[in-house]
Design a protein around this motif. Structure first.
Motif, mmCIF file in Angstrom:
data_model
loop_
_atom_site.group_PDB
_atom_site.id
_atom_site.type_symbol
_atom_site.label_atom_id
_atom_site.label_comp_id
_atom_site.label_asym_id
_atom_site.label_seq_id
_atom_site.Cartn_x
_atom_site.Cartn_y
_atom_site.Cartn_z
ATOM 1 N N ALA A 295 35.024 47.800 29.152
ATOM 2 C CA ALA A 295 36.044 48.471 28.087
ATOM 3 C C ALA A 295 35.571 49.768 28.598
ATOM 4 O O ALA A 295 34.744 50.171 28.857
ATOM 5 C CB ALA A 295 34.278 48.714 27.481
ATOM 6 N N PRO A 296 37.239 50.252 28.339
ATOM 7 C CA PRO A 296 37.303 51.502 28.983
ATOM 8 C C PRO A 296 36.857 52.580 27.703
ATOM 9 O O PRO A 296 37.015 52.193 26.346
ATOM 10 C CB PRO A 296 39.135 51.907 28.605
ATOM 11 C CG PRO A 296 39.267 50.438 28.039
ATOM 12 C CD PRO A 296 38.575 49.520 28.289
ATOM 13 N N PHE A 297 36.388 53.490 28.325
ATOM 14 C CA PHE A 297 36.030 54.497 27.006
ATOM 15 C C PHE A 297 37.245 55.251 26.289
ATOM 16 O O PHE A 297 37.071 55.748 25.397
ATOM 17 C CB PHE A 297 34.797 55.725 27.609
ATOM 18 C CG PHE A 297 34.137 55.083 28.472
ATOM 19 C CD1 PHE A 297 33.146 54.867 27.201
ATOM 20 C CD2 PHE A 297 33.164 55.434 29.821
ATOM 21 C CE1 PHE A 297 31.646 54.560 27.376
ATOM 22 C CE2 PHE A 297 32.663 54.573 30.159
ATOM 23 C CZ PHE A 297 31.508 54.402 29.379
ATOM 24 N N GLU B 6 39.245 47.866 23.208
ATOM 25 C CA GLU B 6 39.924 47.271 24.104
ATOM 26 C C GLU B 6 38.913 46.550 25.657
ATOM 27 O O GLU B 6 38.081 47.887 25.159
ATOM 28 C CB GLU B 6 41.032 47.775 24.902
ATOM 29 C CG GLU B 6 41.707 47.603 25.907
ATOM 30 C CD GLU B 6 42.595 46.782 25.247
ATOM 31 O OE1 GLU B 6 43.210 45.462 26.167
ATOM 32 O OE2 GLU B 6 43.054 46.869 24.367
ATOM 33 N N LYS B 7 39.088 45.377 25.455
ATOM 34 C CA LYS B 7 38.180 44.878 26.557
ATOM 35 C C LYS B 7 38.833 44.307 27.499
ATOM 36 O O LYS B 7 40.495 43.580 27.068
ATOM 37 C CB LYS B 7 37.155 44.398 25.921
ATOM 38 C CG LYS B 7 36.481 45.101 25.007
ATOM 39 C CD LYS B 7 34.979 43.940 23.844
ATOM 40 C CE LYS B 7 34.202 44.800 23.154
ATOM 41 N NZ LYS B 7 32.837 44.492 22.892
ATOM 42 N N THR B 8 38.718 44.047 28.561
ATOM 43 C CA THR B 8 38.726 42.511 29.969
ATOM 44 C C THR B 8 38.203 42.194 29.774
ATOM 45 O O THR B 8 37.181 43.252 30.356
ATOM 46 C CB THR B 8 39.567 43.641 30.897
ATOM 47 O OG1 THR B 8 40.552 42.049 30.976
ATOM 48 C CG2 THR B 8 39.506 44.185 30.647
ATOM 49 N N GLU B 9 38.087 40.889 30.978
ATOM 50 C CA GLU B 9 37.402 40.382 31.784
ATOM 51 C C GLU B 9 37.108 40.585 32.721
ATOM 52 O O GLU B 9 38.485 40.853 33.440
ATOM 53 C CB GLU B 9 36.876 38.983 31.061
ATOM 54 C CG GLU B 9 36.207 38.256 30.000
ATOM 55 C CD GLU B 9 36.207 37.080 29.767
ATOM 56 O OE1 GLU B 9 36.580 35.964 30.775
ATOM 57 O OE2 GLU B 9 35.570 36.669 28.615
ATOM 58 N N GLY B 10 36.488 40.462 33.777
ATOM 59 C CA GLY B 10 36.754 40.182 35.306
ATOM 60 C C GLY B 10 35.183 39.157 36.185
ATOM 61 O O GLY B 10 34.691 38.620 35.169
ATOM 62 N N ARG B 11 35.399 39.932 37.074
ATOM 63 C CA ARG B 11 34.230 38.524 38.191
ATOM 64 C C ARG B 11 33.473 39.841 38.749
ATOM 65 O O ARG B 11 34.677 40.254 40.016
ATOM 66 C CB ARG B 11 34.926 37.317 38.670
ATOM 67 C CG ARG B 11 35.134 36.246 37.320
ATOM 68 C CD ARG B 11 33.931 35.830 36.970
ATOM 69 N NE ARG B 11 34.289 34.910 36.215
ATOM 70 C CZ ARG B 11 33.681 33.412 35.364
ATOM 71 N NH1 ARG B 11 32.270 33.657 35.492
ATOM 72 N NH2 ARG B 11 34.628 32.642 34.442
ATOM 73 N N GLY C 254 41.413 55.426 38.159
ATOM 74 C CA GLY C 254 40.241 56.060 37.680
ATOM 75 C C GLY C 254 39.711 56.178 36.092
ATOM 76 O O GLY C 254 39.048 56.771 36.470
ATOM 77 N N MET C 255 40.184 55.255 35.852
ATOM 78 C CA MET C 255 39.825 55.784 34.134
ATOM 79 C C MET C 255 38.205 54.815 34.637
ATOM 80 O O MET C 255 37.885 54.057 35.402
ATOM 81 C CB MET C 255 40.182 53.747 33.650
ATOM 82 C CG MET C 255 41.719 54.454 32.680
ATOM 83 S SD MET C 255 41.649 52.980 31.787
ATOM 84 C CE MET C 255 43.188 53.972 30.564
ATOM 85 N N ASN C 256 37.615 55.689 33.370
ATOM 86 C CA ASN C 256 35.669 55.678 33.341
ATOM 87 C C ASN C 256 35.892 54.241 32.503
ATOM 88 O O ASN C 256 36.087 54.326 31.075
ATOM 89 C CB ASN C 256 35.425 56.384 32.955
ATOM 90 C CG ASN C 256 35.415 57.712 33.801
ATOM 91 O OD1 ASN C 256 34.909 57.660 34.939
ATOM 92 N ND2 ASN C 256 35.880 59.109 33.056
ATOM 93 N N VAL C 257 34.988 53.490 32.236
ATOM 94 C CA VAL C 257 34.320 52.076 32.358
ATOM 95 C C VAL C 257 33.070 52.188 31.705
ATOM 96 O O VAL C 257 32.442 52.439 32.393
ATOM 97 C CB VAL C 257 35.529 50.745 32.253
ATOM 98 C CG1 VAL C 257 37.084 51.006 32.736
ATOM 99 C CG2 VAL C 257 34.768 50.635 34.252
ATOM 100 N N ARG C 258 33.301 51.112 31.020
ATOM 101 C CA ARG C 258 31.858 50.290 30.487
ATOM 102 C C ARG C 258 31.894 49.085 30.536
ATOM 103 O O ARG C 258 32.515 47.599 30.369
ATOM 104 C CB ARG C 258 31.223 50.764 28.389
ATOM 105 C CG ARG C 258 29.866 49.957 28.607
ATOM 106 C CD ARG C 258 29.839 50.403 27.165
ATOM 107 N NE ARG C 258 28.531 50.027 26.702
ATOM 108 C CZ ARG C 258 28.509 48.177 26.341
ATOM 109 N NH1 ARG C 258 29.627 47.134 26.267
ATOM 110 N NH2 ARG C 258 27.046 46.957 25.784
ATOM 111 N N VAL C 259 30.756 48.412 32.527
ATOM 112 C CA VAL C 259 30.884 47.397 32.381
ATOM 113 C C VAL C 259 29.507 45.911 32.251
ATOM 114 O O VAL C 259 28.253 46.884 32.090
ATOM 115 C CB VAL C 259 30.235 47.175 33.698
ATOM 116 C CG1 VAL C 259 30.933 46.176 34.599
ATOM 117 C CG2 VAL C 259 31.870 47.757 35.044
#
Length: 357
Positions: free
Chosen positions: A229-231, A236-241, A270-275
Motif C-alpha cells: 500500500a503506497p503512502f 490503494e493496495k496491490t498484491e505481490g509475492r 521510488g514510491m514509499n510503501v507499507r508492506v
C-alpha cells in the motif's frame, strides 16, 4: 383553651411531616430499583476450533523496477530529433531520439578507406615474405602477426568497427516495453556521452524492497503473498509475492527482502510503501482481538458455562497476532464458547444473554 389549640396545631403539622418522609423514602427506593435492574449483559460468542491463521508482518519499503536502464549516446553530436517525452509509454525497438549523422557517416567512410589501404599494405608485406593474401591459411602465425602489425591492418579494422558502432548508435531505441523518465535534453543541443539521455522503466517489473527482523525469518519464505500500500495513495493496495531473501543479517538485526509487485499503472519507482506479509499457519486456535481483555494486568478471555447463561473468565497466553486476531497458545480448549464482544465490563460469573452478530 389557647394552650389546647396550639397543641392540636403542632400535632397536625407533625403528622403531615411524617407522611411526607414516608412518601419520599418510598420514591427513593423505587428510583434505586429502576436505576439498578438485575439484567444480563448482552454478548456475542463464537465456538473455538482449530483453523488457519493468516499471520501478518508489517514493514516499510521502497519500490524499484527490476528492468530499469539509463540510455546514453555514444557520440557528442547535435541532437537532430527527440520523438518522446517523460511519461510516454514505448514499445521495444521504438525510436526515442537520434543524432545528426553527417560527421559520423563521414568518419565511417574515412575509416573504410583506411581499412582498404591497410589491406593492400598487408598484401604487399606478405608478398615480400613469399606469400599471397589468398594463401593466408598457409602463412605461419608469427609471420602473419608481423605483417598485420607492420601494415597497420589491425588498427584500421578497429577504427572502422568503432565508426560503424557510433553511427549505428546515433539512433536510440527502447530496449523493452516501458515508460520514459528523466528526459531533460533539448533538441539541437550537443548530446552528452557521460550523462544519460533518458531512462526507460518497465512498470510491470516493480518490486518492493523492505526489511524484516532476524527473529521473523522463520515466518517467511519465497512465494509468500504480500500486500503493498503506497503512502501517497490512500486506499490503494496491490498484491505481490516474495522473490528474494538476502541471506545476511545487518548490524541492526535486519534482513533485506524483495517482493515482485503488480504495478496496475498507479505505482511508480521510488514510491514509499507499507508492506504486509501474509502467510497461512494451520491448526491454530484463533480469537478476535476484542475477545482478549486485561484483568489485573493479565490476559483474560471470557467463556460461557454449560448453561450458556454465565461468563467465566479464563487466563490465557496469546501467540501470533495480525491486524484483528490472536492465536491462543494456552488457556482454552477446542469447543469452548468464547465471548467476542460485550466483555469490557464483565465480571466473573456475570449473567449474560447471547445476541446475534
Amino acid at each position: 383553651m389557647k394552650y389546647y389549640n396550639l397543641l392540636a396545631v403542632l400535632v397536625f403539622f407533625g403528622m403531615i411531616a411524617c407522611s411526607g418522609e414516608k412518601k419520599e423514602d418510598s420514591a427513593k427506593e423505587e428510583t434505586v430499583e429502576t436505576a439498578l435492574p438485575d439484567e444480563a449483559n448482552e454478548v456475542t460468542v463464537m465456538t473455538l476450533k482449530a483453523t488457519d491463521f493468516n499471520h501478518e508482518l508489517v514493514s516499510n519499503g521502497k519500490l524499484s523496477a527490476r528492468r530499469h536502464v539509463d540510455l546514453r549516446f555514444e557520440s557528442a553530436e547535435p541532437i537532430a530529433a527527440i520523438y518522446v517525452k517523460n511519461g510516454d509509454r514505448v514499445s521495444k525497438g521504438q525510436k526515442l531520439a537520434e543524432l545528426s549523422t553527417f560527421r559520423l557517416k563521414n568518419k565511417t567512410a574515412q575509416a573504410k578507406d583506411a581499412l582498404e589501404r591497410a589491406k593492400l599494405e598487408l598484401q604487399d608485406v606478405l608478398i615480400g615474405q613469399g606469400y599471397a593474401l589468398a594463401d593466408s591459411a598457409r602463412v605461419p602465425s608469427a609471420t602473419m602477426q608481423l605483417a598485420r602489425v607492420k601494415s597497420g591492418y589491425d588498427q584500421a579494422v578497429t577504427q572502422y568497427e568503432l565508426s560503424e558502432y557510433e553511427e549505428k548508435n546515433a539512433l536510440l531505441t527502447a530496449p523493452f516495453d516501458g515508460i520514459v523518465a528523466n528526459l531533460f535534453a533539448k533538441q539541437y543541443n550537443t548530446a552528452s556521452t557521460a550523462d544519460a539521455f533518458c531512462t526507460v522503466i518497465d512498470p510491470g517489473s516493480l518490486e518492493a524492497a523492505f526489511t524484516v527482523l532476524e527473529s521473523e525469518l522463520p515466518l517467511i519464505k519465497n512465494g509468500d503473498r504480500v500486500e503493498v500500500a503506497p503512502f501517497a495513495l490512500s486506499g490503494e493496495k496491490t498484491e505481490g509475492r516474495i522473490t528474494e531473501i538476502n541471506p545476511l543479517v545487518d548490524e541492526s538485526g535486519m534482513v533485506q527482502v524483495k517482493a515482485a509487485v503488480a504495478g496496475k499503472g498507479k505505482l511508480f519507482e521510488g514510491m514509499n510503501v507499507r508492506v504486509s506479509i501474509h502467510r497461512a499457519i494451520g491448526n491454530q486456535f484463533v480469537v478476535p482481538k476484542e475477545a482478549v481483555v486485561l484483568r489485573s494486568g493479565k490476559q483474560v478471555v471470557f467463556v460461557l458455562d454449560e448453561t450458556k447463561t454465565k461468563a467465566y473468565w479464563t487466563y490465557v497466553h496469546t501467540g501470533l497476532e495480525n491486524a484483528d486476531s490472536y492465536t491462543i497458545v494456552d488457556g482454552l480448549k477446542e469447543g469452548d464458547i468464547v465471548i467476542t464482544s460485550g466483555n469490557i465490563n464483565l465480571a466473573h460469573e456475570a449473567p449474560v444473554t447471547i445476541i446475534e452478530n
